[in-house]
Write an enzyme that holds these catalytic residues in place. Structure first.
Site, PDB file in Angstrom:
ATOM      1  N   SER A  77      55.695  22.238   4.933  1.00 29.46           N
ATOM      2  CA  SER A  77      54.688  22.541   5.964  1.00 29.46           C
ATOM      3  C   SER A  77      53.702  21.599   5.719  1.00 29.46           C
ATOM      4  O   SER A  77      53.082  21.383   4.515  1.00 29.46           O
ATOM      5  CB  SER A  77      54.485  24.178   6.181  1.00 29.46           C
ATOM      6  OG  SER A  77      53.485  24.187   6.929  1.00 29.46           O
ATOM      7  N   LYS A  90      61.077  28.572   5.438  1.00 31.21           N
ATOM      8  CA  LYS A  90      60.390  27.803   6.148  1.00 31.21           C
ATOM      9  C   LYS A  90      60.700  28.293   7.828  1.00 31.21           C
ATOM     10  O   LYS A  90      59.978  28.241   8.697  1.00 31.21           O
ATOM     11  CB  LYS A  90      60.878  26.287   6.257  1.00 31.21           C
ATOM     12  CG  LYS A  90      60.126  25.166   7.015  1.00 31.21           C
ATOM     13  CD  LYS A  90      58.809  25.424   7.151  1.00 31.21           C
ATOM     14  CE  LYS A  90      57.833  24.205   7.705  1.00 31.21           C
ATOM     15  NZ  LYS A  90      58.420  23.749   9.081  1.00 31.21           N
ATOM     16  N   HIS A 136      58.390  31.207   8.236  1.00 35.05           N
ATOM     17  CA  HIS A 136      57.059  30.646   8.349  1.00 35.05           C
ATOM     18  C   HIS A 136      57.007  30.368   9.664  1.00 35.05           C
ATOM     19  O   HIS A 136      55.868  30.662  10.308  1.00 35.05           O
ATOM     20  CB  HIS A 136      56.993  29.649   7.227  1.00 35.05           C
ATOM     21  CG  HIS A 136      56.050  28.743   7.577  1.00 35.05           C
ATOM     22  ND1 HIS A 136      55.754  27.545   8.395  1.00 35.05           N
ATOM     23  CD2 HIS A 136      54.825  28.463   6.574  1.00 35.05           C
ATOM     24  CE1 HIS A 136      54.558  26.953   8.570  1.00 35.05           C
ATOM     25  NE2 HIS A 136      54.005  27.530   7.240  1.00 35.05           N
ATOM     26  N   ASN A 137      57.823  29.554  10.343  1.00 38.20           N
ATOM     27  CA  ASN A 137      57.516  28.785  11.556  1.00 38.20           C
ATOM     28  C   ASN A 137      57.662  30.081  12.574  1.00 38.20           C
ATOM     29  O   ASN A 137      56.898  30.125  13.703  1.00 38.20           O
ATOM     30  CB  ASN A 137      58.697  27.985  12.092  1.00 38.20           C
ATOM     31  CG  ASN A 137      58.379  26.694  11.190  1.00 38.20           C
ATOM     32  OD1 ASN A 137      57.690  26.789  10.428  1.00 38.20           O
ATOM     33  ND2 ASN A 137      58.932  25.650  11.786  1.00 38.20           N
ATOM     34  N   GLU A 162      54.297  31.618  12.662  1.00 41.05           N
ATOM     35  CA  GLU A 162      53.291  30.537  13.203  1.00 41.05           C
ATOM     36  C   GLU A 162      53.482  30.792  14.809  1.00 41.05           C
ATOM     37  O   GLU A 162      52.443  30.835  15.419  1.00 41.05           O
ATOM     38  CB  GLU A 162      53.818  29.085  12.867  1.00 41.05           C
ATOM     39  CG  GLU A 162      53.028  28.002  13.431  1.00 41.05           C
ATOM     40  CD  GLU A 162      53.582  26.635  12.840  1.00 41.05           C
ATOM     41  OE1 GLU A 162      54.435  26.056  13.838  1.00 41.05           O
ATOM     42  OE2 GLU A 162      53.309  26.264  12.024  1.00 41.05           O
TER      43      GLU A 162
END
Length: 301
Positions: A121, A173, A176-177, A180
């Site tokens: 990221s 990840k 995480h996205n 987001e």
């Protein structure tokens, strides 16, 4: 440490430059001549050939992939296979699906090649600010080549970690996205409400700047919101169409598989899909149904 960076798109080239600045020898590989020329101008070696690049690196080698997720990764690995040797390390720094990373790791291990999945990221800001790195795979290998991660991270002692076995880096990840997606949707809805309150004539950039200091909603995304609103307060010329890279979909599917309620992430993904309907059939159907059961007036084209 010597590294072959496969894929010299914007992020791959930026990562290669940060490694080069940090004292590593980097050979960038890309089939595109324009990408190679642009990368060469940044000071590190480039090559059009995987075989040529790997031949220049001492064994065992580190090969970092920054290519699109999916079939392209498998194609790249197949092209690399004849040139890899026992002890080499392949790092996938893209947004691959974590189950694919588990499979690829097992395949390469048969030839004594270590595969690390590195959720990355930082986007276009990583060159200056450093990257957040979530690394899955063999811990001893991560420690052995740790100077690479320390160079790419915001600082040697933060912003990167070995998070677990193969697949764990890309799994983190992915989540995480998904987070987001939800954060971006909340900001977008809040600014839309303020923009619609015409009688207050709010300066949205000024409001956002106020939130940057002392507010519990301050964040890097808010900082980026300030920049966007300062440049273009009404967001003129921007189409109301929001793509998705796939990780939001994977996160929602994972929530279903694990029986975990994730309504914010799920709805933020659905809103992105909705943004692509220039002439929404579902909205037209809703209007028709209101007319049918209640005689409510329908707007017509």
């Amino acid at each position: 440490m010597d590294i072959a960076m496969i894929g010299l798109g914007r992020m791959g080239a930026n990562m290669a430059e940060r490694l080069h600045r940090g004292g590593h020898r980097v050979i960038g590989v890309d089939p595109g001549e324009a990408a190679r020329n642009a990368a060469a101008a940044r000071g590190f070696e480039v090559s059009a050939s995987l075989a040529d690049a790997l031949a220049k690196l001492p064994v065992p080698r580190v090969v970092w992939l920054m290519v699109p997720a999916g079939e392209v990764v498998d194609q790249t690995l197949a092209a690399l296979a004849p040139h890899l040797s026992e002890g080499d390390v392949v790092i996938d720094g893209g947004n691959s699906y974590y189950k694919d990373s588990v499979r690829r790791s097992a395949q390469l291990l048969q030839d004594d090649i270590t595969y690390l999945d590195c959720g990355t990221s930082g986007g276009v800001w990583g060159l200056q600010e450093g990257y957040s790195l979530m690394i899955g795979g063999d811990k001893a290998t991560v420690e052995r080549i740790g100077d690479i991660f320390r160079t790419l991270a915001p600082a040697a002692d933060r912003g990167w970690s070995h998070v677990g076995p193969s697949g764990a880096g890309h799994y983190c990840k992915m989540i995480h996205n998904g987070i987001e997606y939800g954060m971006m949707q909340a900001y977008a809805e809040g600014f839309a409400l303020m923009q619609r309150k015409a009688e207050f004539n709010l300066d949205l950039a000024e409001v956002a700047r106020t939130w940057q200091h002392g507010s519990v909603v301050r964040s890097w995304l808010l900082d980026l919101s300030v920049e966007a609103l300062e440049k273009n307060p009404q967001l003129d010329g921007i189409a109301p169409y929001v793509p998705d890279s796939g990780e939001g979909r994977w996160t929602v599917a994972e929530a279903i598989d694990l029986d975990v309620s994730a309504p914010v992430i799920t709805l933020s993904l659905l809103e992105r899909l909705r943004s692509r309907e220039g002439n929404s059939y579902s909205d037209r159907m809703l209007s028709a149904l209101r007319n049918q059961f209640g005689g409510h007036q329908m707007k017509t084209d």
